[in-house]
Design a protein around this motif. Structure first.
Motif, short mmCIF file in Angstrom:
data_model
loop_
_atom_site.label_atom_id
_atom_site.label_comp_id
_atom_site.label_asym_id
_atom_site.label_seq_id
_atom_site.Cartn_x
_atom_site.Cartn_y
_atom_site.Cartn_z
N PRO A 134 37.77 53.42 49.17
CA PRO A 134 38.61 53.63 48.08
C PRO A 134 38.81 51.78 47.65
N MET A 135 39.23 51.60 46.25
CA MET A 135 39.69 50.52 45.33
C MET A 135 40.13 50.66 44.29
N SER A 136 41.28 50.97 43.43
CA SER A 136 41.17 51.18 42.46
C SER A 136 40.87 50.23 41.52
N ASP A 137 40.90 50.73 39.98
CA ASP A 137 39.99 49.62 39.21
C ASP A 137 40.61 48.29 38.90
N GLU A 138 41.73 48.79 39.26
CA GLU A 138 42.48 46.44 38.94
C GLU A 138 41.93 45.98 40.45
N GLU A 139 41.58 46.41 41.55
CA GLU A 139 42.04 45.29 43.00
C GLU A 139 40.20 45.17 42.34
N CYS A 140 39.23 46.12 42.17
CA CYS A 140 38.16 45.80 42.21
C CYS A 140 36.90 45.30 40.68
N ASP A 141 38.14 45.34 39.63
CA ASP A 141 37.64 45.24 38.71
C ASP A 141 36.54 44.10 38.23
N VAL A 142 35.48 44.79 38.14
CA VAL A 142 34.07 44.79 38.18
C VAL A 142 32.83 44.84 36.38
N ASP A 143 34.02 45.40 35.86
CA ASP A 143 33.37 45.62 34.80
C ASP A 143 33.28 44.69 33.40
N ARG A 144 32.00 44.32 33.28
CA ARG A 144 32.02 43.87 31.78
C ARG A 144 33.07 43.67 31.11
N ILE A 145 32.95 42.58 30.81
CA ILE A 145 33.97 42.63 29.37
C ILE A 145 33.49 41.91 27.99
N SER A 146 33.60 43.81 27.20
CA SER A 146 33.01 43.25 25.89
C SER A 146 34.04 42.46 24.79
#
Length: 477
Positions: A133-145
């Motif tokens: 597991p990783m936090s959203d902040e750590e993985c940050d994989v979402d494309r930015i709209s």
């Protein structure tokens, strides 16, 4: 108990262990004598800890089905299944096989078992298959709209005072525009159309890569009051699914995880709800272990992308392969579309195998992809393949809204039939739509040029999509 007797004492295990849909599908292939497909399926299931499948690999080695007869390898797989499952009938069968081995073979079999345990024991798989597991902040994989078009509220639904909630799924190209828009959940066709029309105009931050980002999901809400309608009802609904998930319901675990992912679109309205990817992954994992193919697929996708966890392509593909074996079309399509590292001839065989399965299950996009593969190979398509491709491109798109891909695939089929005037007309229409949407589709112009030369198109659908400083915009004429 469902059994198939193989010889005097050796039987393929059926319902001795918990049987999931994936295992039943593999058994169907075995019963039909399709041993190659059955072995592939048992192998994929054994990789995620299905010891019924592991035992049946042993049976196939004992019987010499798809693989060479090898009683040493047979016993190792059977004893693996028996020791890890604790099922007495499996142990008894394994002992009968062992009794027929000489001392040297027994020594070899014991050594082989130790090797298998290093990869397939319960302890090893429990650790290997789970995401780190990783936090959203750590993985940050979402494309930015960077731009989203406001959807038009359907007049009929507005007059009735209806709220709408639509989940759309799509791919984001390196240049940032959206392709392959599908509606996966909606409360009316009018809302579906409006949501899809809006999503086609979405834009994301461009990335210097050669592959689209697939499987992006967005929840589009229609509310006359603005913002998100019935926010409290959505939270209450989540709570209800969580309670069922905590009670061990595998389907509820999947639904709860899926909704956590989808509701990320409304994080600013639901800031008191834990919508982190790693939280959803916990429930996907529980559901996947309970044998829910949809959860296995989503777990695999998140592991490959590194959503809420360390990226792990190898393990992610194991989960997706298990879902594909069960007959889940989305998983089958994923396997077909993500084999670009293979030599081209091998890749096409692999893609055709999985796309035919998915298209037979009624998955529209897989049908389009299959039609493309049938007509875009290096050689001329057979009359049978052309007829199948034509049927596939004439099917009802249902909840799929990328008209450009539909038209381009229809054009490729027409060109393969040497009807180049029809191919040019269809391709020109596709180019105009792409131009209206503001898409960078250099590929579309390359194909139109081929049809104008009287040549069919050979090769992948996306072949010239790497982001460049001065991206070429598609021309309308």
């Amino acid at each position: 108990m469902k059994r198939m007797f193989l010889g005097i004492f050796l039987s393929l295990v059926g319902a001795a262990l918990p049987v999931e849909a994936s295992f039943e599908k593999a058994m169907e292939d075995y019963t039909a004598g399709n041993f190659t497909e059955a072995y592939r399926s048992f192998d994929a299931l054994a990789a995620i800890g299905d010891y019924s499948a592991a035992f049946n690999i042993g049976v196939m080695y004992y019987r010499g089905q798809h693989v060479e007869h090898d009683p040493v390898e047979a016993w190792a797989w059977m004893q693996l299944a028996a020791s890890q499952s604790g099922v007495e009938s499996l142990s008894q069968t394994a002992q009968k096989v062992l009794a027929n081995l000489n001392q040297q073979q027994q020594n070899e079999a014991s050594a082989r078992l130790e090797t298998l345990l290093q990869s397939y024991s319960q302890e090893v798989l429990a650790e290997a298959l789970a995401p780190v597991p990783m936090s959203d902040e750590e993985c940050d994989v979402d494309r930015i709209s960077i731009a989203k078009k406001q959807p038009r509220y359907p007049t009929k639904e507005l007059r009735r005072g209806n709220f709408g909630r639509v989940v759309v799924e799509y791919s984001v190209m390196p240049t940032g525009h959206v392709r392959d828009v599908s509606v996966v959940q909606s409360n009316s066709d009018d809302f579906s159309r409006a949501a899809a029309d809006s999503a086609l105009y979405y834009r994301y931050e461009p990335l210097p890569q050669r592959e689209p980002t697939t499987g992006v999901k967005t929840l589009i809400s229609f509310s006359m009051e603005g913002g998100i309608a019935n926010r409290d009802e959505l939270v209450a609904e989540l709570d209800e699914w969580r309670e069922k998930a905590e009670a061990g319901d595998g389907v509820a675990q999947y639904v709860y995880a899926y909704r956590l992912n989808v509701f990320r679109s409304f994080k600013k309205y639901m800031d008191d709800v834990d919508l982190e990817y790693q939280t959803a992954n916990q429930w996907y994992m529980e559901s996947a272990k309970n044998g829910i193919p949809q959860a296995q697929y989503q777990m695999g996708r998140n592991m490959i992308a590194g959503r809420g966890c360390e990226a792990d392509v190898e393990t992610g593909m194991k989960w997706i392969s298990a879902a594909a074996v069960s007959g889940l079309p989305e998983a089958q399509q994923y396997l077909a579309s993500n084999a670009r590292g293979m030599p081209e001839e091998q890749r096409r065989v692999h893609a055709l195998r999985w796309l035919k399965n998915a298209a037979a299950g009624g998955h529209y996009l897989s049908g389009l992809l299959l039609a493309w593969e049938l007509v875009s190979g290096p050689d001329a398509a057979s009359a049978e393949d052309l007829a199948l491709a034509e049927r596939l491109v004439d099917a009802d798109p249902e909840r799929y809204f990328d008209e450009v891909r539909i038209l381009e695939t229809q054009a490729a089929v027409a060109a393969a039939q040497e009807n180049f005037r029809k191919a040019q007309r269809l391709q020109k229409k596709a180019v105009k739509i792409a131009d209206r949407l503001g898409w960078d589709l250099r590929d579309a112009n390359h194909r139109q040029a081929a049809y104008l030369r009287g040549e069919k198109w050979s090769g992948p659908y996306y072949f010239d999509i790497e982001l460049e400083p001065d991206s070429v915009q598609v021309a309308a004429e």
